[in-house]
Design a protein around this motif. Structure first.
Motif, short mmCIF file in Angstrom:
data_model
loop_
_atom_site.label_atom_id
_atom_site.label_comp_id
_atom_site.label_asym_id
_atom_site.label_seq_id
_atom_site.Cartn_x
_atom_site.Cartn_y
_atom_site.Cartn_z
N ILE A 17 -7.33 28.00 32.40
CA ILE A 17 -6.39 27.79 31.23
C ILE A 17 -6.30 26.26 31.14
N GLU A 18 -5.72 25.65 30.17
CA GLU A 18 -5.21 24.27 30.88
C GLU A 18 -4.19 23.91 31.09
N ILE A 19 -3.46 22.87 31.37
CA ILE A 19 -2.24 22.47 31.96
C ILE A 19 -2.63 20.84 31.41
N LYS A 20 -1.64 20.09 31.31
CA LYS A 20 -1.68 18.95 30.75
C LYS A 20 -2.85 18.31 30.27
N GLN A 21 -3.55 19.38 29.42
CA GLN A 21 -5.04 18.30 29.21
C GLN A 21 -6.02 18.54 30.40
N SER A 22 -5.96 18.78 31.34
CA SER A 22 -7.13 19.62 32.53
C SER A 22 -7.19 21.04 32.29
N VAL A 23 -8.26 21.09 32.62
CA VAL A 23 -8.99 22.27 32.35
C VAL A 23 -9.82 23.00 33.33
N PHE A 24 -8.89 24.68 34.08
CA PHE A 24 -9.42 24.80 35.20
C PHE A 24 -9.82 26.47 35.07
N ILE A 25 -11.27 26.09 35.46
CA ILE A 25 -11.74 27.56 35.17
C ILE A 25 -12.36 28.36 36.66
N PHE A 40 -22.96 31.17 46.91
CA PHE A 40 -21.59 31.06 45.26
C PHE A 40 -21.17 29.24 45.37
N VAL A 41 -20.25 29.57 46.22
CA VAL A 41 -20.38 27.71 45.64
C VAL A 41 -20.90 26.86 45.51
N ARG A 42 -22.54 27.23 45.69
CA ARG A 42 -23.49 26.25 45.41
C ARG A 42 -24.01 26.29 44.15
N LYS A 43 -23.83 28.25 43.82
CA LYS A 43 -24.16 27.72 42.66
C LYS A 43 -22.90 27.26 41.60
N VAL A 44 -21.58 27.75 41.83
CA VAL A 44 -20.59 27.06 40.61
C VAL A 44 -21.00 25.41 40.56
N LYS A 45 -21.02 24.82 41.53
CA LYS A 45 -21.05 23.51 41.63
C LYS A 45 -22.37 23.17 40.46
N SER A 46 -23.35 24.03 40.50
CA SER A 46 -24.54 23.77 39.65
C SER A 46 -24.13 23.92 37.84
N GLU A 47 -23.27 25.01 38.05
CA GLU A 47 -23.35 25.49 36.63
C GLU A 47 -21.92 23.79 35.92
N ASP A 94 -13.87 40.29 51.99
CA ASP A 94 -15.77 40.16 51.60
C ASP A 94 -14.98 40.05 50.24
N CYS A 95 -14.64 38.80 49.61
CA CYS A 95 -14.75 38.39 48.64
C CYS A 95 -14.74 36.27 48.75
N ALA A 96 -15.14 35.50 47.29
CA ALA A 96 -14.90 34.38 46.86
C ALA A 96 -13.70 33.82 45.96
N VAL A 97 -13.80 33.07 45.79
CA VAL A 97 -13.20 32.64 44.42
C VAL A 97 -12.53 31.07 44.03
N ALA A 98 -12.84 30.73 43.51
CA ALA A 98 -13.77 28.78 42.62
C ALA A 98 -12.97 28.71 41.55
N VAL A 99 -12.57 27.49 41.58
CA VAL A 99 -11.76 27.06 40.17
C VAL A 99 -11.87 25.34 40.32
N THR A 100 -12.71 25.67 39.60
CA THR A 100 -13.42 24.37 38.52
C THR A 100 -12.50 23.65 38.02
#
Length: 210
Positions: A17-25, A40-47, A94-100
């Motif tokens: 999503i995009e809000i006021k020019q900030s992109v949230f993935i 999973f967290v390390r993978k997100v940060k490496s991506e 038993d789940c994880a969520v990350a938002v970049t």
């Protein structure tokens, strides 16, 4: 809901999503251990190594009962806790969520950040889908080729999963059924095969039901 019956994510989910020019993935996945959550967290940060923030939350409630979240530099309470709240309100574990977040140069304020992170996480969870996990029992049964069609139809018509079939002098079929159905299943197999086939228990494992 007991541990033998719980809700979790069906598969990996994504959002953007995009809000006021900030992109949230957003990304949402099922996990089985704290080690998988950390990976999973390390993978997100490496991506997204150039992103301003990689916020996350995860929850486990099996043999290991843990939860963890991080604002990753955002104002306290604006990212990690909202992400955890999405998981808790969905009733999943038993789940994880990350938002970049890629910062767009316009400040959103605390309320705006909470709404943005919540929306990105919710869309990722919705994209992943929610599934009920129950306790299943794996069985195998051996029979002649003439009984193959009848036995495979018996398993699949009940909505159970055939997990493997070997063809030698006879057919050896393994399948998964809910533990709550085990006793009746055995009785039914013996009945429809006129006592020629008796399922043999292999082990216990979880199974997904829709």
């Amino acid at each position: 809901m007991s541990r033998s019956e719980f809700l979790t994510l069906s598969h990996e989910g994504n959002s953007k999503i995009e809000i006021k020019q900030s992109v949230f993935i957003g990304q949402a996945v099922r996990i089985y251990s704290p080690e998988e959550a950390d990976a999973f967290v390390r993978k997100v940060k490496s991506e997204y190594p150039d992103a301003r923030h990689n916020c996350y939350a995860w929850i486990l409630s099996g043999d290991v009962k843990m939860q963890k979240y991080s604002d990753d530099g955002e104002p306290s309470g604006t990212a990690g806790l909202p992400l955890l709240s999405v998981l808790e309100k969905s009733g999943i574990t038993d789940c994880a969520v990350a938002v970049t977040r890629y910062f767009g140069g316009i400040l959103l304020g605390k309320g705006g950040l909470v709404r943005a992170y919540t929306e990105a996480a919710s869309e990722a969870v919705n994209d992943a889908g929610i599934v009920k996990i129950i306790e299943g029992v794996k069985y195998k049964m051996t029979f002649g080729y003439e009984a193959y069609e009848k036995m495979s139809r018996f398993v699949t018509s009940n909505g159970w999963e055939i997990t493997g079939t070997e063809y030698t002098d006879n057919v050896e079929m393994s399948f998964l059924c809910p533990s709550s159905c085990s006793e009746k299943m055995i009785e039914d197999v013996i009945d429809i095969s006129a006592g020629k086939i008796t399922p043999v228990k292999i082990g216990v494992q979880e199974m997904a039901v829709t």
